[in-house]
Scaffold this motif. Structure first.
Motif, PDB file in Angstrom:
ATOM      1  N   GLU A 141      -3.845  -4.576   0.108  1.00 19.45           N
ATOM      2  CA  GLU A 141      -4.372  -3.209   0.906  1.00 19.45           C
ATOM      3  C   GLU A 141      -4.500  -3.828   1.862  1.00 19.45           C
ATOM      4  OE1 GLU A 141      -7.650  -1.432   1.051  1.00 19.45           O
ATOM      5  OE2 GLU A 141      -6.594  -1.367  -0.958  1.00 19.45           O
ATOM      6  N   ILE A 142      -4.027  -4.907   3.128  1.00 14.94           N
ATOM      7  CA  ILE A 142      -3.834  -4.980   3.962  1.00 14.94           C
ATOM      8  C   ILE A 142      -2.625  -4.548   4.725  1.00 14.94           C
ATOM      9  CG2 ILE A 142      -3.130  -6.876   5.816  1.00 14.94           C
ATOM     10  CD1 ILE A 142      -4.204  -8.734   3.633  1.00 14.94           C
ATOM     11  N   ALA A 143      -1.294  -4.237   3.570  1.00 17.31           N
ATOM     12  CA  ALA A 143      -0.463  -3.830   3.877  1.00 17.31           C
ATOM     13  C   ALA A 143      -0.635  -1.542   3.526  1.00 17.31           C
ATOM     14  CB  ALA A 143       0.983  -3.973   3.005  1.00 17.31           C
ATOM     15  N   TYR A 144      -1.530  -1.477   3.060  1.00 16.76           N
ATOM     16  CA  TYR A 144      -2.124   0.188   2.520  1.00 16.76           C
ATOM     17  C   TYR A 144      -2.682   0.308   4.052  1.00 16.76           C
ATOM     18  CZ  TYR A 144      -3.578   3.949   0.897  1.00 16.76           C
ATOM     19  OH  TYR A 144      -3.897   5.092   0.983  1.00 16.76           O
ATOM     20  N   GLY A 183       2.709  -7.008  -0.531  1.00 18.50           N
ATOM     21  CA  GLY A 183       3.182  -6.226   0.536  1.00 18.50           C
ATOM     22  C   GLY A 183       3.704  -5.111   0.725  1.00 18.50           C
ATOM     23  N   ASN A 184       4.996  -5.283   0.458  1.00 12.76           N
ATOM     24  CA  ASN A 184       5.527  -3.670  -0.074  1.00 12.76           C
ATOM     25  C   ASN A 184       4.908  -2.928  -1.137  1.00 12.76           C
ATOM     26  OD1 ASN A 184       8.729  -6.074   0.002  1.00 12.76           O
ATOM     27  ND2 ASN A 184       9.091  -4.221   1.518  1.00 12.76           N
ATOM     28  N   LYS A 185       4.453  -3.828  -2.226  1.00 10.89           N
ATOM     29  CA  LYS A 185       3.415  -2.163  -3.136  1.00 10.89           C
ATOM     30  C   LYS A 185       2.652  -1.474  -2.163  1.00 10.89           C
ATOM     31  CE  LYS A 185       1.273  -2.130  -7.503  1.00 10.89           C
ATOM     32  NZ  LYS A 185       0.796  -2.769  -7.994  1.00 10.89           N
ATOM     33  N   GLY A 186       2.058  -2.595  -1.339  1.00 10.54           N
ATOM     34  CA  GLY A 186       1.204  -1.605  -0.240  1.00 10.54           C
ATOM     35  C   GLY A 186       1.326  -0.435   0.084  1.00 10.54           C
TER      36      GLY A 186
END
Length: 250
Positions: free
Chosen positions: A84-87, A108-111
């Motif tokens: 969620e943070i990455a998004y 992180g990469n997924k977001g």
């Protein structure tokens, strides 16, 4: 039962012998030609990793690095928070850099991938053969042999660190950044620890021991923030740069 126990004993013995062999090899006398040849090759390998890293990362624009354990499962709360943070970081104009592996790094990469932003992975060759996760942009996966080269890339090309719960590797990156900022070897950038309960023991120790024993100054505690929510982690990054009227330039 005995067969299984015997196999465990044999595996432990094998590991012990391999470790002993490594130690003996390290202390084995080498002639001048061997030393010179090995050192020369290492210098060129290190240079090549710096060149590749700098060439690729210089083009990606403002990014925030997310650190955390490779052992964190997708069902874990911190995995979901990292995603969620990455998004949200991508929504605010940042790309995301991770160590390229599983766990928090994958999250992180997924977001970042889900938000359509730049998703960078700085992977490293390890004995258990860490593979780059599937959410890294294909042209933004770099794999290193040397931890210290990789650490330079994290520091040089990140506009902030988000530090999720993790182990020795996470602590290594965290303390490296704090040391460089404290000693003014690099300019200050935001460092955000996520998970107050997880980090509280470390913070208490820093206050009760390091500050009390005057190993650090009390104002060094201002070099990092501690939050519990994804939106608060992103807010720290945004507020830091808004003071200087700076914004990502994607």
């Amino acid at each position: 039962m005995k067969t299984r126990k015997k196999k465990i004993e044999e595996d432990l013995l094998k590991e012990a012998l391999e470790e002993e062999n490594k130690i003996r090899t390290a202390f084995k006398d080498k002639d001048w030609a061997e030393i010179k040849g090995a050192n020369s090759w290492m210098i060129f390998k290190v240079m090549s990793e710096f060149v590749e890293g700098m060439e690729k990362l210089a083009k990606i624009g403002p990014c925030v690095t997310i650190f955390g354990s490779a052992r964190t499962k997708p069902s874990n709360t911190y995995y979901k928070m990292a995603e969620e943070i990455a998004y949200k970081l991508v929504q605010h104009g940042y790309g995301v850099i991770t160590g390229g592996g599983p766990g928090i790094m994958e999250a992180g990469n997924k977001g970042a991938h889900r938000a359509g932003g730049k998703s960078v992975g700085l992977n490293i060759f390890l004995p258990f053969e860490q593979q780059g996760n599937i959410y890294i942009d294909k042209d933004k996966l770099i794999t290193f042999d040397y931890f210290f080269v990789r650490k330079v890339m994290f520091i040089k090309y990140s506009q902030g660190f988000i530090v999720m719960p993790g182990g020795f590797g996470t602590l290594d990156e965290l303390t490296e950044a704090l040391t460089l900022i404290q000693t003014k070897k690099i300019g200050r950038f935001p460092i955000v620890l996520v998970g107050k309960k997880y980090w509280q023991g470390l913070i208490d120790w820093i206050k009760k021991v390091l500050v009390t024993e005057k190993m650090i100054n009390e104002n060094d505690l201002e070099l990092f923030s501690v939050v519990d929510k994804p939106e608060d982690a992103v807010k720290v990054i945004e507020e830091f740069y808004s003071k200087y009227l700076l914004s990502p330039n994607f």
